[in-house]
Structure formats: C-alpha cells, structure tokens
Scaffold this motif. Sequence first.
Motif, PDB file in Angstrom:
ATOM      1  N   CYS A 167      14.127  31.424  46.358  1.00 15.02           N
ATOM      2  CA  CYS A 167      12.738  31.883  46.256  1.00 15.02           C
ATOM      3  C   CYS A 167      11.964  31.486  47.508  1.00 15.02           C
ATOM      4  CB  CYS A 167      12.065  31.280  45.028  1.00 15.02           C
ATOM      5  SG  CYS A 167      12.660  31.946  43.479  1.00 15.02           S
TER       6      CYS A 167
ATOM      7  N   HIS B 172       3.455  36.001  42.505  1.00 16.64           N
ATOM      8  CA  HIS B 172       4.657  36.057  41.657  1.00 16.64           C
ATOM      9  C   HIS B 172       4.926  37.496  41.244  1.00 16.64           C
ATOM     10  CE1 HIS B 172       2.441  35.398  37.604  1.00 16.64           C
ATOM     11  NE2 HIS B 172       3.115  36.504  37.445  1.00 16.64           N
TER      12      HIS B 172
ATOM     13  N   MET C  75      10.401  33.695  38.333  1.00 12.55           N
ATOM     14  CA  MET C  75       8.980  34.038  38.285  1.00 12.55           C
ATOM     15  C   MET C  75       8.115  32.797  38.482  1.00 12.55           C
ATOM     16  SD  MET C  75       6.913  35.619  35.077  1.00 12.55           S
ATOM     17  CE  MET C  75       5.173  35.314  34.866  1.00 12.55           C
TER      18      MET C  75
ATOM     19  N   TYR D 266       8.116  31.423  42.065  1.00  8.16           N
ATOM     20  CA  TYR D 266       7.222  32.146  42.971  1.00  8.16           C
ATOM     21  C   TYR D 266       5.771  31.733  42.745  1.00  8.16           C
ATOM     22  CZ  TYR D 266      10.901  35.207  44.692  1.00  8.16           C
ATOM     23  OH  TYR D 266      12.012  35.692  45.307  1.00  8.16           O
ATOM     24  N   HIS D 267       5.438  31.598  41.477  1.00  7.57           N
ATOM     25  CA  HIS D 267       4.076  31.189  41.134  1.00  7.57           C
ATOM     26  C   HIS D 267       3.770  29.820  41.758  1.00  7.57           C
ATOM     27  CE1 HIS D 267       0.646  31.678  38.290  1.00  7.57           C
ATOM     28  NE2 HIS D 267       0.611  30.359  38.328  1.00  7.57           N
TER      29      HIS D 267
END
Lengths: 552, 409
Positions: free
Chosen positions: A15, A305, A101, A104-105
């Motif tokens: 990521c 995200h 997810m 990324y957040h």
Amino acid sequence: MELISQHTKEIMEGCKTRAREAGLRFQDESLEYIVTNRDLLELGPKNMIPTLYDYWVHDVEVLREKGKYELYPTNPYETVINTRPAISFYNDNNPDWLNVMIFYHVLAHIDFFQNNLYYRNTWDEDFAGQALSDKRAIAALRSEKGRWVDYVIEFTRGIDNLVDHFAELSRMSRPAGTRPSTRLDYYFDVFLQSGHGGGVPDYLKEIERYNQTVREYDPMAESVFFAETRKKHPEFDALYEKWKREEKAPAQDLIQHLQEHSPWLQQPENQWMKTVMEIVRRTSLYFQPQIRTKILNEGWASYWHEKLFLSDDRIRGNEVNYARVNAKVTSLPRVGINPYALGMRLFQHLEEMADKGRISYDYQRLADGEERRQYDQNTGKGLAFVFDVRENFNDFTFIHTFVDQDFVNANRLFVAGRRLNSQKGVWEFFVKSRNAEEYKKMILESLYHPPSIHVDEEKTKEGTLSLRHVHEGKPLVREYIANTMLGIEYLWGGAVRLETTEAEADLSSAYDDLQPFYMPQASSEAEAEAQKAKLRQVVYTMENRKLTRSVT
Amino acid sequence: MKIKPFSDYADFSELQEDSLPEVPASQRLASIGDLLERDSQREKDGFPRKIRIGRIVKPGRGLKEKIVIVPTTVEEKFIHDTREQEQEEPGQSGGSGEGDEGEVIGEAPVHGESESGQGGPGQGEGGEHEIEAGAYDLGRIISEQFELPNLKTKGRRRFLKKYSYELTDRHEGFGQLLDKKATLRKIIETNIGLDKIPDVYDIDLTQLLVSPEDSVYRILSREKDLESQALVFFVRDYSGSMWGKPTELVVAQHVLIYSWLMYQYERQVVTRFILHDTTAREVSDFYTYYSLKVAGGTKMESAYRLINEIVEADSLDRDYNIYVFHGSDGDDWERDGKTAIEQLRKLIGYCSRIGITLTPASMENMTTAERYIRDSSILEEHPQEIRLDTIDEDAADLRLIEGIRKLIS
C-alpha cells in the motif's frame, strides 16, 4: 497488543508503494499493532496514546466506556497516532481486502499529519516516547507528592484548552532576520505617538525625512537619521533603552503565565508543580491540530482510500464487500454531519473545480448560469490543488473558503431544523435552508473554538490575578466557572478575577447557581427572548475557594 | 431519527462495521472503590467532590431493562455555552437529500432519548452483569454506611490481571526509543562476525562497521500488572428443615457479603456456590443457589469436603484469597461432628476466613453444629481463620450487617 503478522505487513508495504506513486508523502517506517476492542476502550481516554500519563479521570472514562460497551458493543475508536514512527491499531479479525482499505486510510492520515502545516509543532516528535518519559516523571512525582500531583494535573487541564497553538506555530515559523529594526519601530510606533511628535502632519514629515535619509545615505541611513533625531530629542536614547527593558515578553498562554509569574509556584517546595503543568500543556498542544482538522483529515483519508483502493489490483473480487463498508463510512446522513463524507466530497469537488479551472476570478465573475455550467479550462491541476489544500488549511479555513452554493447543490445539502410538535409529542426534523451561507455558518458553529481568555496585566495587582474573556457572542458555561477558577486560584496562590460578558437576563434565570454539575432548567421562550436583549460585563472573583459574582 | 455528533465519528467504528466480541465480566477494570475513596479525600482537602455514580440503561423488551452502573465526572473548563442558541433554534444540524425548505423529513420522540449506539444483540450474560453492578454499589454503600472493616491486606497472593503499556519490546532497525546498550552489543556482535575485532580487549572503534540494522529500539508492548483476587465459596444448607425464614436470612446475608467483597476486591471476586443436604453439589450461578430446595437431611461435612476437593484439584490456594461463608440452621445428622471438624481444620489451613452463620428456629437450645464446633475449641485456636455467628430467624437487616461484622472483623 502485538505487531501485525509478516503477511499483513507485506500488504501494508504494498500500500505504501502505491500511495507514494499517487503522490502521498510520509516517513518510511510505521508500526502496526493488533489490538482487541478492550485495549481500545482503555486507550480511548488517552487519545489512543498507550504511554500517556496516568490520570484518574481517564479511569472514570474507561469504566464508563466499558459499561457502555457491555450494553452496546461497538468499536468507537481512532486508529492512527501521530508520532514518529506513526503507530496504528488494527483488529485481529480483518480480512486482507479490508486491511488494504484501512491501510490506505491510515497512510493518508499519516501523510496528513506529516504535511499539514498546522501540525508543524509535531513533525519531528516521537510523541509516544516523549509521553512515556512524561508518564514516568508524573509517576515518580506521584510516589513523592501523592494526590497533590493529581490536583495539579486537574487544575492545569482545566485551562489546557487555552494553550495558544497559533502563537506556538507562529514562533516556530518566523524566519530569522525578518525582525524589523526595533529602534525604528519604537520611534514611529511608540515615541512619536506618545506626545513627542506633534500631530499627523509632523508624523508624515518624519516619515518623509526617513525616506529621504534612506535615499541619500543608505546603508548608513538609520544612524544618520537617529543622529538628527537626537539633536531634537536628546532624551530619545534613554527612553528607548527604558522601553527595551520594559518591553513585554512574547505573549503567553495562561499556563505559561502561571508557571512564570505565580508567586505560589515560585516557592522552592512548589517547583515540581511546574513540571506537571508543562507536561499537561505539551500534551494539549500536541492534540490541538488534530482537534482543528477533523473534517479535513478524515475527508483526506476517505478521499484517498476510495481513490487508491479501487485501483488496487490486489482486491479483485471484493469490490462489493468494499462498497458496502465504504458506503457506511462515506454516506451523507439524512440528518446530521458526517465529517468523513463532507470532507471527502469537498476534496472531490475541489479537484473537479480546479481541473476545470473554476477556482479562478474568471469563473467567479461569470453571472450566467449556463456559462458557469459550460466553463471548463481543462487545466489538469486538480490533484495539485487538493495537495495544496491538504498542506495549508484547517477545518475552519477549509469550510469557510470552499463551501459554496455549487457544492451545496451538487450534494443536495441542507440545514436541518428541529422543532417540537406538541400535538404529536415528537421532534420534527425539517429542511430549514438550502442556502450555502447558512449551511456554512451551521458547520462553522459546530467547530472547536476555545474562548479567548488572557491575563490582564494592568489589572493584575496586589496579588490578584485578573483574567479577561473576549466576548464572541457566547457566554461561558456558568456551571464550569467555579471549579475552573478554583484550580487557577490554587495554582496562582491568591485571588483570581475573571471579567466576562453575560446576557443580563441571566440574572433572574433558573440557573443562578454556581454549583458544579448543576444543569439549568430549560427556560421559557419569553425568557430566551429577554436573554437576547442586553449584554453585561460580569466579574467573577474566586477568593479563599469562594466564588462571588458582580455586575459592573 | 438520531443525530450523531462529530465526536462520535471515528475510524474504528466507521471502517470496521460490526464486529461484536464479548467482554467477560471478570476482566473489567476495577477501581470505582479507589475513585470514591479519592473523592472523599478530595472533600477533606477542601475541594468539591467530582465523582458521580451514573447508570446506563438499555431498554429491552418487556421489563428486561439492562442497567450498568458507571462512575462519571466532568472536567470543567472555560468553554462557550451554546445552549442559548439552542433555545432559539433547537437542535440545528446538517442534512442531505430531497425536500423543499420547510418540509418535514422525519420525527423523533421527545422522551426516551437515552444513550445510543448500534444496539448489539445483548443477551447471554445480561442478568449476571446486572447483579454484579448492583452488588458492587451495594457493597460500597454497606461498607461506607455501616463502617465495615476494610480488608487489611488486599491479598498476600497475587494474580496476573491488568495490563499496561510500556516500551519494553525490542525491535531492530527502527522504533520508539534507541536502546543504546543493546545497540552497542549488536554492533560488537556484527563486527566480531565480520572479523573486525581481533582482540576484544583492544577494540579500535574507528574500524567498526555499523549497519542500520544494528540499531535496537524499544517499541510498545503490553505488560502485565499484578493484582489480587478473591475466591469465595458460598455454602448453603438446603435440607428439608431449611425452609422459609432461615433460607432467606442466609441468602440475604450472602448477598451482602458478596457485595462487600466485590467492593473490597474491586470486582476481582470469583464466586463458587455450593448446596448441601447430606451430600454436597456445586451449582453454577446465584439464582440456582438461591432457589433450589430439597427435602433431605443435613451433613455439613459433605460441603466442607467438597470445597477441599475443589481447591486441591486446581491448587486454587496458590492464586487466591479464599473465603468460605456457610449458612445453615445448625441441624446436623452427624451428632459428634467428627468428620466435619476434620474437614474444617483442613479448610483453616488455607482459608483467609471461614464464616459460619447459624439461623436456628429457636434460640433456646444450642444447635448440634454449634455445640460440636464449640466443643472442638477450634474457634479459640484459630480466631483469625474461623468465626461463628448465630442469628435469630426473625432478625432484621441491621442484625445481618452486624453478623457480617462479626464474621469478618
């Protein structure tokens, strides 16, 4: 609490690579921990910093959260700590796609922490390590001074929302060498204006004389200028020196002021209290940027995200699951404000606007609706623009600058009102306004905004500390004044006054009672009307742990 | 319709939808007692009290409300009062979607807006929580109001229970805090491996190779704290002669003792319930303990032996402060009490306190059990370990508390 598995760490590293390629910037290292919900309950009151100093109010909160959790088991918690390296927490039962997810957040949060200018005072810090050392210092003091350490923590926390985050930032970012000549400042700003210079025409003449000197004698201009001045005002140098001696120290927040000027704290046996106060102050300063960038920070994380997840090849086949979770996170509620959704949409809106060249004077001056709809310069500068916003804005400036009618219309936003329907015995929610200015005002009202309270040095005399609250349309919460001032009195070691402004009608209202915890009865509408009427200056005085109130 | 305030939005709740793990009641943080004690000290120091005991109520179907008692407090600060604005325009918020200005889009009841949250299923342990929370509060009240003695030592035995976070894990490459000693050791190790150190007594520092991987840092990890814990055996005679009043008295006293111990040990109390007539059996919960009846005879020895067996089997005496509270009408088929005394002496070997409460139908004659216990002079030999109290079956609550004091002080 343990580090994530190698398998999951590899996902995280993947990521990071993709996020960097997309333009996010953050430190190489990061620590990811697996935690249980119970761990999180305990971390909550400590703002997720496991090493934060111990304090009994945190225990109370933990107990309350646990009670709540028994009845309503949820995960009400943040995940990322702004420290070096950044630390984030994860549940152990997440499937890999969900981790993608969340990673990324989290990475967007880290990017935000490490690039937004309001976090400048936290950029270089390993706060988890600092907090641990603070925690140990407090524990050591507690073993020596006992419960008095907790009183000092409590009383300092009572005023820790008055720390001056912006002054701190401004001190940090003032480049060296930009301080103007103070002698000149004194001459024009103080000396001439305090009875030595005659009227405005003379003042303008002096400016002209200075400019003339600069033109003729630069770089010696200043000494030539003052040589002339001395002829006319032989007392100038002496006055300047005196002024310099008396020149006020840089503005201080209340905690700093107490640390430096409180007679009680200067006593040798009370010196340790300053250490405790400094820890509380430092901790509060650390969290200031986070409180002020909730919409921006969560919006940024949601924006990224969404963007990065959908383009990640590793999640094929989980699009539907993702859509379900993401919709929960980023949907606009029918009634209420979701900072994730609002911030994310505003970023998307701005990216589109900038891409079309609409953040420009040319676009703003278009009056014709059709022309506005057609306007597209195809600049391709959208992404660069949102990065710029991420760097330079906080919630207030973000909302204040960018929420416009286009945005409100595009997302069908409105201000929701609530009124009592006494026949049905229910609250009715209704669409109150779709006007962008109203919407903006409503959001801005809900943002964090501590009152402006400063030491009034002129009135601080004979051992009484005088505070002045600048009225910004709202009074202070009355029930909290007593205990807060009690704390300041303790730290000051003498009487404390607070000048504030209250509505006159308060005098006869139901809550003319100064006990802490006392919650007022809802007063009648007529009374509310009357309250709007007049404002009065009120002085609270705390002396010998007794509060008195007088109207001036 | 519910408006969620800003502060309720957070990554974990939003990103992780709905995982609902259970929290075992035994693992709850335990310090209400300390907090209240601190609060009364606060008053003595001249500051107003800060702790309040609040309740969180979750409405359920019918009368099955769940209540949890929690402490609350407020950190007072100078903050803006927004209530005046609210009186003018109650509850203004944002919204999105269809609807003209002025159009009503939803309604909510005026009353009953209690604590919210995504209501979980919430069955299972509910009943137990209720009594535990209630018992704790009761324990606090009886301790304070009736000035029951505090336990002097909170357990000579310790039990690993709580956790705190410290920078104790080691991690190579990066982390929170550089461990200089470990880093140096690592550098030396590496260089010995590389043959850079021919003579360990004469090291040329300028020749050492230092790899970034040699840096050893400390990183966060969870550490165990020590805490004491109590194990209480509640023993009740449920033979045929124990009906009505005596049973109620015994059970009521056991509830009070349970509460008091909950308070003293800050919830770190494990309870086991034992019923006996001529034979003893363990039951799983307080309700069964309270409600079961049989018509058999009585042999106290059976209960004492069962406890000894349980404790021995799991070596419980190593980890717990053990208490035994026994309620009976004092009627025992074993006239001389020989085996009962034998088992009691075993108990005395490891128990912190054994409290026997006898509730005879008549106070005129000494009961069988009281007689053989007194004859054995065990009470005089071990005044710290065993106490006996006899209560008239018509006694009031105050007498029960008095009884607790006799058993415990």
